[in-house]
Motif scaffolding. Structure first.
Motif, PDB file in Angstrom:
ATOM      1  N   ALA A 121      -4.355 -10.636   1.646  1.00 28.94           N
ATOM      2  CA  ALA A 121      -4.324  -9.341   2.338  1.00 28.94           C
ATOM      3  C   ALA A 121      -2.977  -8.671   2.118  1.00 28.94           C
ATOM      4  CB  ALA A 121      -4.593  -9.520   3.822  1.00 28.94           C
ATOM      5  N   LEU A 122      -3.030  -7.363   1.893  1.00 30.34           N
ATOM      6  CA  LEU A 122      -1.810  -6.584   1.727  1.00 30.34           C
ATOM      7  C   LEU A 122      -1.769  -5.516   2.808  1.00 30.34           C
ATOM      8  CD1 LEU A 122      -1.508  -8.052  -0.891  1.00 30.34           C
ATOM      9  CD2 LEU A 122      -1.377  -5.874  -2.104  1.00 30.34           C
ATOM     10  N   PHE A 123      -0.717  -5.557   3.602  1.00 27.25           N
ATOM     11  CA  PHE A 123      -0.509  -4.499   4.591  1.00 27.25           C
ATOM     12  C   PHE A 123       0.592  -3.619   4.025  1.00 27.25           C
ATOM     13  CE2 PHE A 123       0.095  -3.732   9.455  1.00 27.25           C
ATOM     14  CZ  PHE A 123      -0.076  -2.382   9.230  1.00 27.25           C
ATOM     15  N   CYS A 124       0.255  -2.397   3.678  1.00 25.56           N
ATOM     16  CA  CYS A 124       1.220  -1.540   2.986  1.00 25.56           C
ATOM     17  C   CYS A 124       1.892  -0.564   3.937  1.00 25.56           C
ATOM     18  CB  CYS A 124       0.529  -0.758   1.873  1.00 25.56           C
ATOM     19  SG  CYS A 124      -0.214  -1.853   0.654  1.00 25.56           S
ATOM     20  N   PHE A 125       3.141  -0.261   3.626  1.00 23.48           N
ATOM     21  CA  PHE A 125       3.929   0.624   4.479  1.00 23.48           C
ATOM     22  C   PHE A 125       3.249   1.979   4.674  1.00 23.48           C
ATOM     23  CE2 PHE A 125       7.056   4.128   4.426  1.00 23.48           C
ATOM     24  CZ  PHE A 125       7.464   4.016   5.741  1.00 23.48           C
ATOM     25  N   ASN A 126       2.664   2.492   3.598  1.00 22.27           N
ATOM     26  CA  ASN A 126       1.902   3.730   3.775  1.00 22.27           C
ATOM     27  C   ASN A 126       0.763   3.794   2.773  1.00 22.27           C
ATOM     28  OD1 ASN A 126       2.825   4.804   1.338  1.00 22.27           O
ATOM     29  ND2 ASN A 126       4.529   5.877   2.313  1.00 22.27           N
TER      30      ASN A 126
ATOM     31  N   ASP B 139       8.295  14.450  -1.307  1.00 24.40           N
ATOM     32  CA  ASP B 139       7.322  13.937  -2.266  1.00 24.40           C
ATOM     33  C   ASP B 139       6.306  13.031  -1.583  1.00 24.40           C
ATOM     34  OD1 ASP B 139       9.520  12.411  -1.698  1.00 24.40           O
ATOM     35  OD2 ASP B 139       9.315  11.174  -3.486  1.00 24.40           O
ATOM     36  N   ASN B 140       6.507  12.792  -0.307  1.00 22.62           N
ATOM     37  CA  ASN B 140       5.572  11.963   0.441  1.00 22.62           C
ATOM     38  C   ASN B 140       4.453  12.828   1.010  1.00 22.62           C
ATOM     39  OD1 ASN B 140       4.235  10.555   2.438  1.00 22.62           O
ATOM     40  ND2 ASN B 140       6.056   9.435   3.071  1.00 22.62           N
ATOM     41  N   PRO B 141       3.218  12.556   0.610  1.00 20.61           N
ATOM     42  CA  PRO B 141       2.118  13.437   1.035  1.00 20.61           C
ATOM     43  C   PRO B 141       1.964  13.479   2.550  1.00 20.61           C
ATOM     44  CG  PRO B 141       1.278  11.498  -0.098  1.00 20.61           C
ATOM     45  CD  PRO B 141       2.754  11.489  -0.262  1.00 20.61           C
ATOM     46  N   HIS B 142       2.387  12.413   3.200  1.00 14.12           N
ATOM     47  CA  HIS B 142       2.257  12.435   4.648  1.00 14.12           C
ATOM     48  C   HIS B 142       3.215  13.448   5.259  1.00 14.12           C
ATOM     49  CE1 HIS B 142       2.634  10.720   8.795  1.00 14.12           C
ATOM     50  NE2 HIS B 142       1.342  10.927   8.671  1.00 14.12           N
ATOM     51  N   VAL B 143       4.419  13.503   4.722  1.00 12.01           N
ATOM     52  CA  VAL B 143       5.383  14.508   5.181  1.00 12.01           C
ATOM     53  C   VAL B 143       4.820  15.901   4.936  1.00 12.01           C
ATOM     54  CG1 VAL B 143       7.655  15.490   4.749  1.00 12.01           C
ATOM     55  CG2 VAL B 143       7.380  13.019   4.884  1.00 12.01           C
ATOM     56  N   ASP B 144       4.169  16.053   3.795  1.00  9.67           N
ATOM     57  CA  ASP B 144       3.469  17.289   3.480  1.00  9.67           C
ATOM     58  C   ASP B 144       2.563  17.753   4.596  1.00  9.67           C
ATOM     59  OD1 ASP B 144       4.375  17.657   1.049  1.00  9.67           O
ATOM     60  OD2 ASP B 144       2.413  17.662   0.065  1.00  9.67           O
TER      61      ASP B 144
ATOM     62  N   LEU C 176       4.391 -13.037   4.332  1.00 12.58           N
ATOM     63  CA  LEU C 176       4.800 -12.840   2.935  1.00 12.58           C
ATOM     64  C   LEU C 176       5.337 -11.418   2.827  1.00 12.58           C
ATOM     65  CD1 LEU C 176       1.663 -14.415   1.250  1.00 12.58           C
ATOM     66  CD2 LEU C 176       3.713 -15.535   2.161  1.00 12.58           C
ATOM     67  N   GLU C 177       6.049 -11.165   1.760  1.00 12.03           N
ATOM     68  CA  GLU C 177       6.662  -9.848   1.691  1.00 12.03           C
ATOM     69  C   GLU C 177       7.008  -9.490   0.256  1.00 12.03           C
ATOM     70  OE1 GLU C 177       9.694  -7.312   4.425  1.00 12.03           O
ATOM     71  OE2 GLU C 177       9.542  -9.464   4.631  1.00 12.03           O
ATOM     72  N   GLU C 178       6.892  -8.224  -0.042  1.00 12.24           N
ATOM     73  CA  GLU C 178       7.335  -7.756  -1.353  1.00 12.24           C
ATOM     74  C   GLU C 178       7.826  -6.321  -1.186  1.00 12.24           C
ATOM     75  OE1 GLU C 178       7.317  -9.767  -4.144  1.00 12.24           O
ATOM     76  OE2 GLU C 178       8.478  -8.182  -5.102  1.00 12.24           O
ATOM     77  N   ARG C 179       8.998  -6.072  -1.714  1.00  8.24           N
ATOM     78  CA  ARG C 179       9.546  -4.720  -1.616  1.00  8.24           C
ATOM     79  C   ARG C 179       9.727  -4.131  -3.002  1.00  8.24           C
ATOM     80  NH1 ARG C 179      12.078  -3.524   3.290  1.00  8.24           N
ATOM     81  NH2 ARG C 179      11.748  -5.161   4.831  1.00  8.24           N
ATOM     82  N   SER C 180       9.764  -2.846  -3.028  1.00  9.95           N
ATOM     83  CA  SER C 180       9.961  -2.183  -4.318  1.00  9.95           C
ATOM     84  C   SER C 180      10.877  -0.999  -4.113  1.00  9.95           C
ATOM     85  CB  SER C 180       8.624  -1.717  -4.876  1.00  9.95           C
ATOM     86  OG  SER C 180       8.829  -0.914  -6.012  1.00  9.95           O
ATOM     87  N   GLU C 181      11.642  -0.722  -5.098  1.00 12.47           N
ATOM     88  CA  GLU C 181      12.539   0.435  -4.945  1.00 12.47           C
ATOM     89  C   GLU C 181      11.942   1.674  -5.577  1.00 12.47           C
ATOM     90  OE1 GLU C 181      15.370  -1.340  -8.515  1.00 12.47           O
ATOM     91  OE2 GLU C 181      16.075  -1.101  -6.466  1.00 12.47           O
ATOM     92  N   ASP C 182      10.776   1.518  -6.175  1.00 13.50           N
ATOM     93  CA  ASP C 182      10.139   2.674  -6.787  1.00 13.50           C
ATOM     94  C   ASP C 182       9.527   3.572  -5.726  1.00 13.50           C
ATOM     95  OD1 ASP C 182      10.585   1.842  -9.484  1.00 13.50           O
ATOM     96  OD2 ASP C 182       9.087   0.283  -9.104  1.00 13.50           O
ATOM     97  N   ASN C 183       9.105   4.720  -6.179  1.00  9.20           N
ATOM     98  CA  ASN C 183       8.458   5.660  -5.291  1.00  9.20           C
ATOM     99  C   ASN C 183       7.086   5.147  -4.854  1.00  9.20           C
ATOM    100  OD1 ASN C 183       9.687   7.736  -4.248  1.00  9.20           O
ATOM    101  ND2 ASN C 183       9.222   9.208  -5.854  1.00  9.20           N
ATOM    102  N   SER C 184       6.571   5.754  -3.856  1.00  7.72           N
ATOM    103  CA  SER C 184       5.388   5.252  -3.176  1.00  7.72           C
ATOM    104  C   SER C 184       4.319   4.634  -4.077  1.00  7.72           C
ATOM    105  CB  SER C 184       4.763   6.360  -2.358  1.00  7.72           C
ATOM    106  OG  SER C 184       5.756   6.984  -1.600  1.00  7.72           O
ATOM    107  N   PHE C 185       3.630   5.460  -4.864  1.00  6.62           N
ATOM    108  CA  PHE C 185       2.487   4.940  -5.614  1.00  6.62           C
ATOM    109  C   PHE C 185       2.908   3.849  -6.592  1.00  6.62           C
ATOM    110  CE2 PHE C 185      -0.651   4.894  -8.999  1.00  6.62           C
ATOM    111  CZ  PHE C 185      -1.836   4.868  -8.284  1.00  6.62           C
ATOM    112  N   GLU C 186       3.877   4.138  -7.395  1.00  4.81           N
ATOM    113  CA  GLU C 186       4.353   3.151  -8.359  1.00  4.81           C
ATOM    114  C   GLU C 186       4.942   1.943  -7.646  1.00  4.81           C
ATOM    115  OE1 GLU C 186       5.290   6.234  -8.306  1.00  4.81           O
ATOM    116  OE2 GLU C 186       4.147   7.113  -9.946  1.00  4.81           O
TER     117      GLU C 186
END
Lengths: 327, 327
Positions: free
Chosen positions: B237-242, B72-77, B209-219
């Motif tokens: 500033a937000l540096f996002c995992f993807n 479901d990850n577009p990058h893997v796509d 700073l940090e924030e994690r989420s267990e939801d899928n990428s976009f959400e």
DNA sequence: TGTTTTTATGCACGCGCGTGCATAACTCAA
DNA sequence: TTGAGTTATGCACGCGCGTGCATAAAAACA
């Protein structure tokens, strides 16, 4: 590189004949005692039957070839993923053959046949009538996914009906200047969606506006919509060939400061995941992919059981998904 | 169902022995005369060598297995697509085995091995150390794509360096409250990107700073960013995992009426096609996919030529792509 | 023309496995 | 104990092809 464990090794280890091992992993008759011994030996040695060799005598390789083109289309993506999962669930393996600049469908098919695949599924891309003829003549069953070429079995979304449904919906919501936005290509689904829309408009006595673009989906939609919006009498509804076109059109509307859906309604086709994102909230027609795939897998299962391949296309009715861009 | 044409049929037709046919399609010595006769007969009968049977004696099946998860990850796509094309270009066939709820990597690998594939490529998904050990022990070469597990050869983007580069860039542009947004999972690449960013921040004496989420990428990005923006002292500033996380964060910023990049800079990772759409214009780090794939294919070619498989991971340096969301 | 070297061809075997057929082992009743 | 009936096992062949080896044909040379 140590060589692979064969049935002979297991047989020697278990003190039985190789045929016993073969029968043990097949459906032959084996006594409880020998079965235990064989399974123990196989476990110890890490034996797994060689699917390649096995398929040489039995007629089934357990392989299904997916000939896939148009891989830049996210909808094809989703179809491909779902097909991969379905094939794995059916305990078969997918041989995926992309259409490359150097390899057209015919060439890809040949490659698939080299591996004695149980079935071939053609996904996306343009398949000429000539090729269909060739495919028909094969003794390997060939199915098409997502188009409706004559003489070749498969499944597809009912594009004509989808065009009709979308058209009727836009008309009901009071739109009178409805444009069809698509690409230049004479794809089967493109022509059918347009025809469905045209039928709805004709029944309501409305004209069919139209704009085509030769660019790729998103940019194509953007460019075509831009041309439409620049006209004196701009359309009040855009029915796009697919969601990517629709997203591009949405972008164009925003550039023209047009309110959606007040000034212009935008309707897509495919219901790709992005369509439901709140940033877009695209109204669209959702082909029932799961149903399509289920039917296709049923067809494949049929031919694997020795039945002659179907020659007809199962049409699946799309569903109108109403979100913010058209209501 | 008419049976397939075999080399014997061609031999009979051409009046030669079967071995001559075999040699003609292989690299054996055949006189011009017989070669012509054989080729004519093969043409007439539509003969193609059976790749399955051929691989039984020769050691190469020409198959490369792609074990792919996280579809479901577009990058893997994109990786999958590019790999498919590269494999086809290399005149090999791709056996794609998805990770399903019922089949983990180990099980998938076994299936791949059943078909005597020439090499296995693990794309995406979480591979446990235990499994890596098992994969190492195989006599079939296994490569990893996009991660850096010890003891297994492959290619990957240098995630640590990427994190560092992104961090330094944000610092240079004057940001002081920089947050890393990612998912809960302890993916290898996730940890490395975070570590790179942390190193940059530490060198500048800034907090992470940090924030994690267990939801899928976009959400996940949307939700995590929402929590960050709701804080009293929100990050600048937000540096996002993807990129998908970043797009979600962008959406959240818009919901909070925050100006991007004035109020908050957003940086992604992957450079998926959407990132360059003018609607988003996402600044991001682009892993040099083509270079990665080229190196991977080179590794595969090596082992097909009989060389022992590489055990090291080739790291490819990512490229900073500056667009509108961070500059 | 005869002899050596090169080249072309066919034969036969094996790759790992499934399966028909014959035989061996086992069961059960008389 | 013997015979018929049932089940389990091994042998041998074939799936389609590559390939080593022996031989036949051709070429080169003396």
């Amino acid at each position: 590189m140590k060589s692979r464990v064969t049935a002979q090794h297991v047989a020697d280890r278990a003190g039985v004949s190789r045929s016993a091992v073969s029968r043990c992993f097949g459906d032959g008759q084996v006594s409880d005692d020998t079965r235990k011994r064989i399974e123990a030996a196989a476990e110890e040695l890490g034996y797994r039957p060689n699917a390649i060799a096995r398929s040489l005598t039995g007629r089934s390789t357990g392989l299904v070839a997916l000939l896939v083109a148009e891989m830049d289309n996210p909808h094809v993506d989703i179809v491909l993923k779902k097909l991969l999962l379905a094939i794995a669930e059916a305990d078969k393996r997918a041989l995926v053959i992309p259409e490359t600049p150097r390899q057209d469908v015919t060439e890809s098919t040949m490659h698939a046949l080299d591996y004695q695949v149980d079935a071939i599924v053609v996904v996306g891309g343009t398949v000429s009538d000539r090729v269909v003829g060739q495919l028909r003549a094969l003794d390997t069953p060939v199915f098409q996914f997502g188009r409706q070429l004559d003489g070749l079995g498969g499944v597809a979304c009912d594009s004509h009906l989808g065009g009709l449904m979308g058209g009727q919906f836009l008309i009901r919501s009071g739109r009178t200047r409805i444009a069809y936005v698509s690409k230049e290509s004479r794809t089967d689904s493109n022509l059918r969606r347009r025809a469905g829309l045209a039928a709805a408009l004709e029944a309501a006595g409305l004209p069919l506006l139209e704009e085509r673009s030769e660019d790729n989906s998103f940019e194509g939609g953007y460019n075509a919509a831009t041309r439409l919006f620049a006209q004196l009498e701009r359309p009040d509804a855009l029915f796009c060939f697919n969601d990517m076109f629709a997203l591009g059109a949405l972008q164009a509307a925003s550039a023209f400061r047009l309110r959606v859906p007040e000034d212009v309604a935008i309707l897509g086709f495919d219901d790709i995941p992005m369509a439901s994102w709140s940033a877009f909230s695209l109204s669209t027609l959702r082909p029932n992919l799961d149903a399509q795939i289920a039917r296709l897998m049923a067809m494949i299962a049929e031919v694997c059981d020795g039945a002659p391949p179907r020659r007809t296309v199962d049409l699946v009715v799309p569903e109108l998904v109403i979100r913010r861009t058209a209501c």
